[in-house]
Design a protein around this motif. Sequence first.
Motif, PDB file in Angstrom:
ATOM      1  N   PHE A 154       0.845  -1.488   0.358  1.00  0.00           N
ATOM      2  CA  PHE A 154      -0.263   0.367   0.040  1.00  0.00           C
ATOM      3  C   PHE A 154       0.555   1.540   0.357  1.00  0.00           C
ATOM      4  O   PHE A 154       2.075   1.128  -0.059  1.00  0.00           O
ATOM      5  CB  PHE A 154      -0.803   0.107   1.169  1.00  0.00           C
ATOM      6  N   ASP A 155       0.569   2.750  -0.276  1.00  0.00           N
ATOM      7  CA  ASP A 155       1.194   3.683  -0.052  1.00  0.00           C
ATOM      8  C   ASP A 155      -0.279   4.681   0.356  1.00  0.00           C
ATOM      9  O   ASP A 155      -0.673   5.996  -0.653  1.00  0.00           O
ATOM     10  CB  ASP A 155       1.178   4.161  -1.123  1.00  0.00           C
ATOM     11  N   PRO A 156      -0.425   4.569   1.994  1.00  0.00           N
ATOM     12  CA  PRO A 156      -1.863   5.051   2.097  1.00  0.00           C
ATOM     13  C   PRO A 156      -1.142   6.967   2.677  1.00  0.00           C
ATOM     14  O   PRO A 156      -2.311   6.888   2.592  1.00  0.00           O
ATOM     15  CB  PRO A 156      -1.980   4.350   3.336  1.00  0.00           C
ATOM     16  N   ALA A 157      -0.633   6.746   2.594  1.00  0.00           N
ATOM     17  CA  ALA A 157      -0.057   8.759   2.330  1.00  0.00           C
ATOM     18  C   ALA A 157      -0.024   9.089   1.298  1.00  0.00           C
ATOM     19  O   ALA A 157      -0.718  10.490   1.209  1.00  0.00           O
ATOM     20  CB  ALA A 157       2.197   9.250   2.921  1.00  0.00           C
ATOM     21  N   ASN A 158       0.071   8.536   0.032  1.00  0.00           N
ATOM     22  CA  ASN A 158      -0.293   9.130  -0.833  1.00  0.00           C
ATOM     23  C   ASN A 158      -1.843   8.910  -2.356  1.00  0.00           C
ATOM     24  O   ASN A 158      -2.055   9.094  -3.071  1.00  0.00           O
ATOM     25  CB  ASN A 158       1.148   8.878  -2.045  1.00  0.00           C
ATOM     26  N   CYS A 159      -2.125   7.768  -0.776  1.00  0.00           N
ATOM     27  CA  CYS A 159      -3.640   7.053  -1.466  1.00  0.00           C
ATOM     28  C   CYS A 159      -4.237   8.306  -1.682  1.00  0.00           C
ATOM     29  O   CYS A 159      -4.855   9.666  -0.881  1.00  0.00           O
ATOM     30  CB  CYS A 159      -3.883   6.307  -0.615  1.00  0.00           C
ATOM     31  N   THR A 160      -5.149   8.510  -3.083  1.00  0.00           N
ATOM     32  CA  THR A 160      -6.003   9.620  -3.605  1.00  0.00           C
ATOM     33  C   THR A 160      -7.127   8.964  -3.059  1.00  0.00           C
ATOM     34  O   THR A 160      -7.666   8.380  -2.750  1.00  0.00           O
ATOM     35  CB  THR A 160      -6.263  10.617  -4.753  1.00  0.00           C
ATOM     36  N   ALA A 161      -8.648  10.583  -3.043  1.00  0.00           N
ATOM     37  CA  ALA A 161      -9.790   9.752  -2.841  1.00  0.00           C
ATOM     38  C   ALA A 161     -10.326   9.292  -4.035  1.00  0.00           C
ATOM     39  O   ALA A 161     -11.367   8.851  -3.231  1.00  0.00           O
ATOM     40  CB  ALA A 161     -10.280  11.455  -3.130  1.00  0.00           C
ATOM     41  N   ASP A 162      -9.889   9.757  -5.341  1.00  0.00           N
ATOM     42  CA  ASP A 162     -10.138   8.435  -6.146  1.00  0.00           C
ATOM     43  C   ASP A 162      -9.776   7.382  -5.746  1.00  0.00           C
ATOM     44  O   ASP A 162     -10.884   6.022  -6.212  1.00  0.00           O
ATOM     45  CB  ASP A 162      -9.497   9.117  -7.528  1.00  0.00           C
ATOM     46  N   ALA A 163      -8.607   6.760  -5.834  1.00  0.00           N
ATOM     47  CA  ALA A 163      -8.065   5.277  -5.517  1.00  0.00           C
ATOM     48  C   ALA A 163      -8.704   5.074  -4.380  1.00  0.00           C
ATOM     49  O   ALA A 163      -9.175   3.273  -4.182  1.00  0.00           O
ATOM     50  CB  ALA A 163      -6.702   5.921  -5.088  1.00  0.00           C
ATOM     51  N   LEU A 164      -9.588   5.687  -3.173  1.00  0.00           N
ATOM     52  CA  LEU A 164      -9.848   4.674  -2.113  1.00  0.00           C
ATOM     53  C   LEU A 164     -11.093   4.784  -2.678  1.00  0.00           C
ATOM     54  O   LEU A 164     -12.046   2.841  -1.858  1.00  0.00           O
ATOM     55  CB  LEU A 164     -10.234   5.907  -1.030  1.00  0.00           C
ATOM     56  N   LEU A 165     -11.988   4.984  -3.745  1.00  0.00           N
ATOM     57  CA  LEU A 165     -13.080   4.366  -4.176  1.00  0.00           C
ATOM     58  C   LEU A 165     -12.891   2.431  -4.467  1.00  0.00           C
ATOM     59  O   LEU A 165     -14.209   1.947  -4.666  1.00  0.00           O
ATOM     60  CB  LEU A 165     -14.009   5.323  -5.606  1.00  0.00           C
ATOM     61  N   SER A 166     -12.000   2.051  -4.632  1.00  0.00           N
ATOM     62  CA  SER A 166     -12.015   0.871  -5.166  1.00  0.00           C
ATOM     63  C   SER A 166     -10.945  -0.287  -3.651  1.00  0.00           C
ATOM     64  O   SER A 166     -11.433  -1.156  -4.293  1.00  0.00           O
ATOM     65  CB  SER A 166     -11.084   1.015  -6.555  1.00  0.00           C
ATOM     66  N   ILE A 167     -10.769   0.465  -3.525  1.00  0.00           N
ATOM     67  CA  ILE A 167      -9.333   0.232  -2.475  1.00  0.00           C
ATOM     68  C   ILE A 167      -9.114   0.305  -1.205  1.00  0.00           C
ATOM     69  O   ILE A 167      -9.095   1.651  -1.124  1.00  0.00           O
ATOM     70  CB  ILE A 167      -8.059  -0.256  -2.408  1.00  0.00           C
ATOM     71  N   ASN A 168      -9.651   0.272  -0.374  1.00  0.00           N
ATOM     72  CA  ASN A 168      -9.420   0.678   1.002  1.00  0.00           C
ATOM     73  C   ASN A 168      -8.091   0.490   1.684  1.00  0.00           C
ATOM     74  O   ASN A 168      -7.502  -0.494   1.884  1.00  0.00           O
ATOM     75  CB  ASN A 168     -10.853   0.040   2.018  1.00  0.00           C
ATOM     76  N   GLN A 169      -7.702   1.315   2.069  1.00  0.00           N
ATOM     77  CA  GLN A 169      -5.812   1.364   2.882  1.00  0.00           C
ATOM     78  C   GLN A 169      -5.666   1.976   3.749  1.00  0.00           C
ATOM     79  O   GLN A 169      -4.992   2.216   4.382  1.00  0.00           O
ATOM     80  CB  GLN A 169      -5.243   2.417   1.760  1.00  0.00           C
ATOM     81  N   VAL A 170      -6.907   1.802   4.730  1.00  0.00           N
ATOM     82  CA  VAL A 170      -7.186   3.081   5.758  1.00  0.00           C
ATOM     83  C   VAL A 170      -7.840   1.809   7.015  1.00  0.00           C
ATOM     84  O   VAL A 170      -8.442   1.037   6.542  1.00  0.00           O
ATOM     85  CB  VAL A 170      -7.994   3.710   6.043  1.00  0.00           C
ATOM     86  N   THR A 171      -6.124   1.094   7.851  1.00  0.00           N
ATOM     87  CA  THR A 171      -7.538  -0.173   8.826  1.00  0.00           C
ATOM     88  C   THR A 171      -7.595   0.188   9.984  1.00  0.00           C
ATOM     89  O   THR A 171      -6.982   1.412  10.763  1.00  0.00           O
ATOM     90  CB  THR A 171      -5.656  -0.815   9.178  1.00  0.00           C
ATOM     91  N   GLY A 172      -9.028  -0.339   9.715  1.00  0.00           N
ATOM     92  CA  GLY A 172      -9.634   0.149  10.861  1.00  0.00           C
ATOM     93  C   GLY A 172      -9.197  -0.048  12.571  1.00  0.00           C
ATOM     94  O   GLY A 172      -9.281   1.587  13.303  1.00  0.00           O
ATOM     95  N   CYS A 173      -7.883  -0.883  13.289  1.00  0.00           N
ATOM     96  CA  CYS A 173      -7.839  -1.056  14.229  1.00  0.00           C
ATOM     97  C   CYS A 173      -6.876  -0.226  13.989  1.00  0.00           C
ATOM     98  O   CYS A 173      -5.779   0.354  15.568  1.00  0.00           O
ATOM     99  CB  CYS A 173      -7.834  -2.716  14.413  1.00  0.00           C
ATOM    100  N   ALA A 174      -6.285   0.955  13.488  1.00  0.00           N
ATOM    101  CA  ALA A 174      -5.218   1.643  13.528  1.00  0.00           C
ATOM    102  C   ALA A 174      -5.881   2.963  13.371  1.00  0.00           C
ATOM    103  O   ALA A 174      -4.841   3.983  12.698  1.00  0.00           O
ATOM    104  CB  ALA A 174      -3.706   1.427  12.631  1.00  0.00           C
ATOM    105  N   MET A 175      -6.702   3.557  13.814  1.00  0.00           N
ATOM    106  CA  MET A 175      -7.714   4.670  12.874  1.00  0.00           C
ATOM    107  C   MET A 175      -8.310   5.453  14.426  1.00  0.00           C
ATOM    108  O   MET A 175      -9.006   4.439  15.285  1.00  0.00           O
ATOM    109  CB  MET A 175      -9.137   4.181  12.046  1.00  0.00           C
ATOM    110  N   MET A 176      -8.418   6.656  14.533  1.00  0.00           N
ATOM    111  CA  MET A 176      -8.646   7.452  15.313  1.00  0.00           C
ATOM    112  C   MET A 176      -9.693   9.123  14.120  1.00  0.00           C
ATOM    113  O   MET A 176      -9.818   8.824  13.133  1.00  0.00           O
ATOM    114  CB  MET A 176      -8.380   8.639  15.885  1.00  0.00           C
ATOM    115  N   VAL A 177     -11.198   8.934  14.706  1.00  0.00           N
ATOM    116  CA  VAL A 177     -12.051   9.547  13.685  1.00  0.00           C
ATOM    117  C   VAL A 177     -12.398  10.452  15.048  1.00  0.00           C
ATOM    118  O   VAL A 177     -12.284  11.097  16.095  1.00  0.00           O
ATOM    119  CB  VAL A 177     -12.861   8.869  13.286  1.00  0.00           C
TER     120      VAL A 177
END
Length: 315
Positions: A154-177
């Motif tokens: 993965f390359d989550p630092a450079n993942c665009t909003a377009d790319a997120l539509l097809s593949i998730n690069q944000v892992t829930g257990c490492a995530m804060m909202v």
Amino acid sequence: MKSTCVDLLLATYNGARHLGAQLDSLLAQTHQDFRLLVSDDGSTDGTLTLLESYRARFGGRLVLVPNAAPGRGTVRNFENLMQSSLRDAQAGWAAFCDQDDIWLPRKIEATLAEMQRLEARAGEGAACVVHSDLVVVDSALNVVHPSFVRHQRFDPANCTADALLSINQVTGCAMMVNRALLQTALPLPAAAVMHDWWCALLAGSGHRSFLDEPLVLYRQHGANQLGAKGRTLRNRLARLVADAPGVLRRVRALGQATRAQALALRERLDSLGRDGGYVEDYLAWRGRPLWRRLGGHRRYYAGPALDRCSRLLFW
């Protein structure tokens, strides 16, 4: 002084085997201003008994959130927690917590500090997400790979909003909202593939920050909801040889699910008065013949070439 309370959203289901280690890791956090909200999905093992045994050690911070309809799965279990956190309004932020991982001591401190920096840049009311790397470990906590994102290529630092539509690069257990994100994400639509992916989509790339630091031991034990599958050519060929029809079935099912999720996102953005033009462009592109999608597939299909090719052919 502004409160620094964080709600930790722990979804449990028959997790007694590894849950104690996770609870111990939460008690060892450098940032202790948190509540632990727990929603159980109908466990039949010792999960609830174990939670009760830890209640005193959390000093009133462990809250069992009633689950009116257990047995609906991970996404709805986390939605129950998200709703409770938003409704209680005691914490400014929420972090998703899996029952079988271990949080490294700076997990809350580091993600909260980055969240506060992100909110200061994004402005008041912006729906924000912060996520980090993870260490992939086996059931006995032996290191499989020191970086989950590199293991998955993965390359989550450079993942665009377009790319997120097809593949998730944000892992829930490492995530804060933050609370603004909870407000925009709820209720989770039926088409949401996973709660973390849906939240990442609503933050897009502008209000999302990736910490290139592993803050979670991501335990792989054969019963993970998703997990960290090897993505080398050898690993992939082994899966094809073992179950080619099953692999093809899963690829096609994910294609259908991502399209349905994008439709739900377009509807949610419209209801929020936010620009969903990029989602409309994506859906239009997905509907074109294969030869017309070849030129733009790198925009939407990030990752290894084999992944991009399989999506082109079977989505």
